[in-house]
Enzyme design. Structure first.
Site, PDB file in Angstrom:
ATOM      1  N   ARG A  41     -14.732  32.076 -25.421  1.00  0.00           N
ATOM      2  CA  ARG A  41     -14.841  32.893 -25.773  1.00  0.00           C
ATOM      3  C   ARG A  41     -14.496  33.662 -25.328  1.00  0.00           C
ATOM      4  O   ARG A  41     -14.332  35.242 -25.873  1.00  0.00           O
ATOM      5  CB  ARG A  41     -16.210  32.529 -24.390  1.00  0.00           C
ATOM      6  CG  ARG A  41     -17.772  32.518 -25.194  1.00  0.00           C
ATOM      7  CD  ARG A  41     -19.051  33.089 -24.757  1.00  0.00           C
ATOM      8  NE  ARG A  41     -19.134  33.786 -24.054  1.00  0.00           N
ATOM      9  CZ  ARG A  41     -20.249  33.738 -22.842  1.00  0.00           C
ATOM     10  NH1 ARG A  41     -21.052  32.236 -23.510  1.00  0.00           N
ATOM     11  NH2 ARG A  41     -20.334  33.855 -21.979  1.00  0.00           N
TER      12      ARG A  41
ATOM     13  N   ARG B  85      -4.255   7.494 -27.628  1.00  0.00           N
ATOM     14  CA  ARG B  85      -5.452   7.417 -27.164  1.00  0.00           C
ATOM     15  C   ARG B  85      -6.606   7.710 -28.197  1.00  0.00           C
ATOM     16  O   ARG B  85      -5.981   8.531 -29.467  1.00  0.00           O
ATOM     17  CB  ARG B  85      -5.461   8.685 -26.264  1.00  0.00           C
ATOM     18  CG  ARG B  85      -4.724   7.451 -25.544  1.00  0.00           C
ATOM     19  CD  ARG B  85      -4.145   9.242 -23.932  1.00  0.00           C
ATOM     20  NE  ARG B  85      -4.073   8.099 -22.459  1.00  0.00           N
ATOM     21  CZ  ARG B  85      -3.641   8.959 -21.497  1.00  0.00           C
ATOM     22  NH1 ARG B  85      -2.836  10.035 -21.374  1.00  0.00           N
ATOM     23  NH2 ARG B  85      -2.765   8.377 -21.028  1.00  0.00           N
TER      24      ARG B  85
ATOM     25  N   HIS C  49     -15.385  28.680 -21.961  1.00  0.00           N
ATOM     26  CA  HIS C  49     -15.107  29.717 -22.347  1.00  0.00           C
ATOM     27  C   HIS C  49     -14.082  29.647 -22.398  1.00  0.00           C
ATOM     28  O   HIS C  49     -14.018  31.201 -23.206  1.00  0.00           O
ATOM     29  CB  HIS C  49     -15.841  30.362 -20.701  1.00  0.00           C
ATOM     30  CG  HIS C  49     -16.957  30.676 -20.613  1.00  0.00           C
ATOM     31  ND1 HIS C  49     -17.337  29.670 -19.837  1.00  0.00           N
ATOM     32  CD2 HIS C  49     -17.848  31.191 -20.456  1.00  0.00           C
ATOM     33  CE1 HIS C  49     -18.924  29.595 -19.374  1.00  0.00           C
ATOM     34  NE2 HIS C  49     -19.114  30.598 -19.736  1.00  0.00           N
TER      35      HIS C  49
ATOM     36  N   ILE D 200     -19.770  33.726 -30.579  1.00  0.00           N
ATOM     37  CA  ILE D 200     -19.132  33.209 -31.589  1.00  0.00           C
ATOM     38  C   ILE D 200     -20.645  31.998 -32.121  1.00  0.00           C
ATOM     39  O   ILE D 200     -19.575  31.073 -32.796  1.00  0.00           O
ATOM     40  CB  ILE D 200     -17.901  32.568 -30.493  1.00  0.00           C
ATOM     41  CG1 ILE D 200     -19.008  31.776 -28.647  1.00  0.00           C
ATOM     42  CG2 ILE D 200     -17.109  33.464 -29.733  1.00  0.00           C
ATOM     43  CD1 ILE D 200     -18.245  30.664 -28.387  1.00  0.00           C
ATOM     44  N   ASP D 201     -20.900  31.397 -31.497  1.00  0.00           N
ATOM     45  CA  ASP D 201     -21.785  30.294 -32.419  1.00  0.00           C
ATOM     46  C   ASP D 201     -22.322  30.663 -34.196  1.00  0.00           C
ATOM     47  O   ASP D 201     -22.094  29.433 -34.706  1.00  0.00           O
ATOM     48  CB  ASP D 201     -23.158  30.833 -31.457  1.00  0.00           C
ATOM     49  CG  ASP D 201     -22.901  29.741 -30.748  1.00  0.00           C
ATOM     50  OD1 ASP D 201     -21.867  29.524 -29.505  1.00  0.00           O
ATOM     51  OD2 ASP D 201     -23.902  29.253 -29.715  1.00  0.00           O
TER      52      ASP D 201
ATOM     53  N   GLY E 153     -26.030  39.327 -29.321  1.00  0.00           N
ATOM     54  CA  GLY E 153     -26.469  38.254 -30.330  1.00  0.00           C
ATOM     55  C   GLY E 153     -28.410  37.907 -30.414  1.00  0.00           C
ATOM     56  O   GLY E 153     -28.922  38.789 -30.161  1.00  0.00           O
TER      57      GLY E 153
ATOM     58  N   GLY F 229     -21.699  25.418 -28.503  1.00  0.00           N
ATOM     59  CA  GLY F 229     -22.617  25.759 -29.911  1.00  0.00           C
ATOM     60  C   GLY F 229     -23.255  25.040 -29.071  1.00  0.00           C
ATOM     61  O   GLY F 229     -23.774  24.004 -29.301  1.00  0.00           O
ATOM     62  N   ARG F 230     -24.307  25.783 -28.696  1.00  0.00           N
ATOM     63  CA  ARG F 230     -25.533  25.668 -28.402  1.00  0.00           C
ATOM     64  C   ARG F 230     -26.719  24.235 -29.022  1.00  0.00           C
ATOM     65  O   ARG F 230     -27.127  23.603 -29.049  1.00  0.00           O
ATOM     66  CB  ARG F 230     -26.026  26.402 -27.204  1.00  0.00           C
ATOM     67  CG  ARG F 230     -26.761  26.393 -26.435  1.00  0.00           C
ATOM     68  CD  ARG F 230     -27.387  27.398 -24.998  1.00  0.00           C
ATOM     69  NE  ARG F 230     -27.141  28.913 -25.815  1.00  0.00           N
ATOM     70  CZ  ARG F 230     -26.806  29.854 -24.926  1.00  0.00           C
ATOM     71  NH1 ARG F 230     -27.385  29.497 -23.320  1.00  0.00           N
ATOM     72  NH2 ARG F 230     -26.874  30.886 -24.601  1.00  0.00           N
TER      73      ARG F 230
ATOM     74  N   ARG G 174      -9.557   9.981 -23.777  1.00  0.00           N
ATOM     75  CA  ARG G 174      -9.002  11.668 -22.704  1.00  0.00           C
ATOM     76  C   ARG G 174     -10.526  12.356 -22.931  1.00  0.00           C
ATOM     77  O   ARG G 174     -10.902  13.304 -24.588  1.00  0.00           O
ATOM     78  CB  ARG G 174      -8.116  12.102 -22.440  1.00  0.00           C
ATOM     79  CG  ARG G 174      -7.184  11.072 -22.096  1.00  0.00           C
ATOM     80  CD  ARG G 174      -7.524  10.943 -20.416  1.00  0.00           C
ATOM     81  NE  ARG G 174      -6.140  10.169 -19.894  1.00  0.00           N
ATOM     82  CZ  ARG G 174      -6.475   8.742 -19.865  1.00  0.00           C
ATOM     83  NH1 ARG G 174      -7.710   8.195 -19.915  1.00  0.00           N
ATOM     84  NH2 ARG G 174      -5.476   8.238 -18.862  1.00  0.00           N
TER      85      ARG G 174
HETATM   86  O1  F6P Z   1     -24.105  31.823 -27.216  1.00  0.00           O
HETATM   87  C1  F6P Z   1     -22.858  32.268 -26.686  1.00  0.00           C
HETATM   88  C2  F6P Z   1     -22.572  30.953 -25.266  1.00  0.00           C
HETATM   89  O2  F6P Z   1     -21.167  30.987 -26.143  1.00  0.00           O
HETATM   90  C3  F6P Z   1     -22.938  29.376 -26.403  1.00  0.00           C
HETATM   91  O3  F6P Z   1     -22.017  28.864 -27.497  1.00  0.00           O
HETATM   92  C4  F6P Z   1     -23.026  28.381 -24.945  1.00  0.00           C
HETATM   93  O4  F6P Z   1     -23.638  28.047 -24.684  1.00  0.00           O
HETATM   94  C5  F6P Z   1     -23.129  30.099 -23.695  1.00  0.00           C
HETATM   95  O5  F6P Z   1     -23.200  30.863 -24.753  1.00  0.00           O
HETATM   96  C6  F6P Z   1     -22.781  29.723 -22.124  1.00  0.00           C
HETATM   97  O6  F6P Z   1     -23.387  30.875 -21.652  1.00  0.00           O
HETATM   98  P1  F6P Z   1     -23.125  31.788 -20.618  1.00  0.00           P
HETATM   99  O7  F6P Z   1     -21.588  31.564 -20.447  1.00  0.00           O
HETATM  100  O8  F6P Z   1     -23.540  31.973 -19.866  1.00  0.00           O
HETATM  101  O9  F6P Z   1     -22.839  29.600 -19.593  1.00  0.00           O
END
Ligand code: F6P
Length: 368
Positions: free
Chosen positions: A295, A181, A292, A145-146, A121, A189-190, A286
């Site tokens: 991911r 609900r 993850h 993934i972002d 990345g 998505g940081r 909720r």
């Molecule tokens: O940059 C990809 C990412 O999956 C982000 O969306 C997420 O904030 C971060 O990595 C999480 O990282 P880690 O696995 O170190 O917690």
């Protein structure tokens, strides 16, 4: 570094957070290097760590990559704490950061590598760019993934994450409808909202909150109240982990080094938004944090194909001595760009055109 004349042996590493499709790239690199170019391939373990500690390397043959195309993660391992320019060591019980980049360059030479493929990345690609400037013959492959890497239309891994999150929304719809609900779903998505945006559209959300558009919680609540008044007793809200209210801050779980990587760990905005919606709409809410799950697992067909195209193109870049470049997707074509252009920033969601406007045209609220 020596001038590269005839290429015989190349290295490959995966850096940063993992994502679906990494193994598909490794497989394509090994296959095309072996079959098309007759190169030997060395796999480097745990990202740049394997170049700091060069016993963490192994030969990769066609046999080693057999069957890995549909498998998530990376057979080489990865790390987001192995930046050679700020390598973490413990001296007399105290953590310290050291610049070991010159050791990395030496190790690339002593391993007999004529070139290196870095699959990573923005963090790993920036490191690759710095090592390239020091003379290391490197090419890059964009992963995350972002989907936030500049100069490529899309990164591999992104579409799989969107598929996973969209399936989650489909499931949440049915239980939301049954119980009348509001379901709030926090996705990754940081700093960019691509996953939330595409998942929200693909999964039929009513509200999408992304980092690029700070939100007004009053408008979010009004949207849900209006839906209730018109007979829609359930609503779905997708929130990027990096979303924040107007004038507010992102929700940080922990800062580095406690976060265990080079960046802060975000999280918690889903619960905050859920609590506010509960208060002002008096509906049951909720919250689901997908984390993850987005991911892990098998890459979708699109990502397997893109990863394969990227892997093959990366080895072609090496054969053409186009070091310091990264493969990318432009429209339907695989091209390449300078790593220098990649280092310039992040690809953020445009807020006044494209998908955001499409979403607003069908009544999705961004809380603005
Ligand atoms: O940059 C990809 C990412 O999956 C982000 O969306 C997420 O904030 C971060 O990595 C999480 O990282 P880690 O696995 O170190 O917690």
């Amino acid at each position: 570094m020596k001038t590269v004349n005839l290429i015989k042996r190349i290295g490959v590493l995966t850096g940063g957070g993992d994502c679906p499709g990494l193994n598909a790239v490794i497989r394509a690199v090994v296959k095309s290097a072996t079959i098309k170019h007759n190169y030997e391939v060395i796999g480097i373990e745990d990202g740049f760590d394997g170049l700091v500690l060069p016993d963490k390397t192994r030969n990769l043959t066609l046999w080693n990559v057999r069957g890995i195309l549909p498998i998530g993660g990376t057979i080489l391992g990865t790390s987001n704490r192995a930046n050679p320019f700020e390598y973490k060591v413990t001296i007399n019980g105290k953590p310290e950061a050291r610049d070991v980049s010159k050791d990395v360059i030496k190790n690339v030479q002593s391993l007999g590598l004529d070139a290196l493929v870095v699959i990573g990345g923005d963090g790993s690609l920036n490191i690759a760019h710095e090592l390239f400037k020091m003379g290391c013959p490197i090419v890059g492959v964009p992963k995350t993934i972002d989907n936030d890497i500049l100069a490529t239309d899309v990164t591999f891994g992104f579409n799989t994450a969107v598929e996973t999150a969209t399936e989650a929304l489909d499931r949440l719809h049915t239980t939301a409808e049954s119980h009348h609900r509001v379901m709030v779903v926090e996705v990754m998505g940081r700093y960019v909202g691509w996953i939330a945006l595409e998942t929200g559209i693909g999964g039929g959300a009513d509200v999408i909150l992304i980092p690029e558009i700070p939100f007004d919680i009053g408008k979010v609540c009004q949207k849900i109240i209006n839906r209730k008044k018109s007979g829609n007793k359930a609503s779905i809200v997708v929130v990027s982990e990096g979303a924040k209210p107007i004038g507010g801050e992102v929700s940080i779980l922990c800062a580095p080094p406690e976060a265990g990587g080079s960046a802060e760990r975000l999280g918690g905005i889903g619960n905050k938004v859920g609590a506010e919606i509960g208060k002002c709409t008096e509906m049951e809410v909720r919250v689901t944090v997908l984390g993850h799950l987005q991911r892990g697992g098998s890459p979708c067909a699109f990502d397997r194909i893109l990863s394969t195209r990227f892997g093959v193109a990366a080895v072609d870049l090496i054969a053409n001595k186009r070091f310091g470049e990264m493969v990318c997707l432009k429209g339907q074509r695989i091209e390449s760009v300078s790593l220098n252009d990649v280092a310039k920033g992040q690809k953020r969601v445009p807020t006044e055109e494209g998908l955001v406007k499409t979403a607003e045209s069908i009544g999705i609220s961004f809380g603005r």
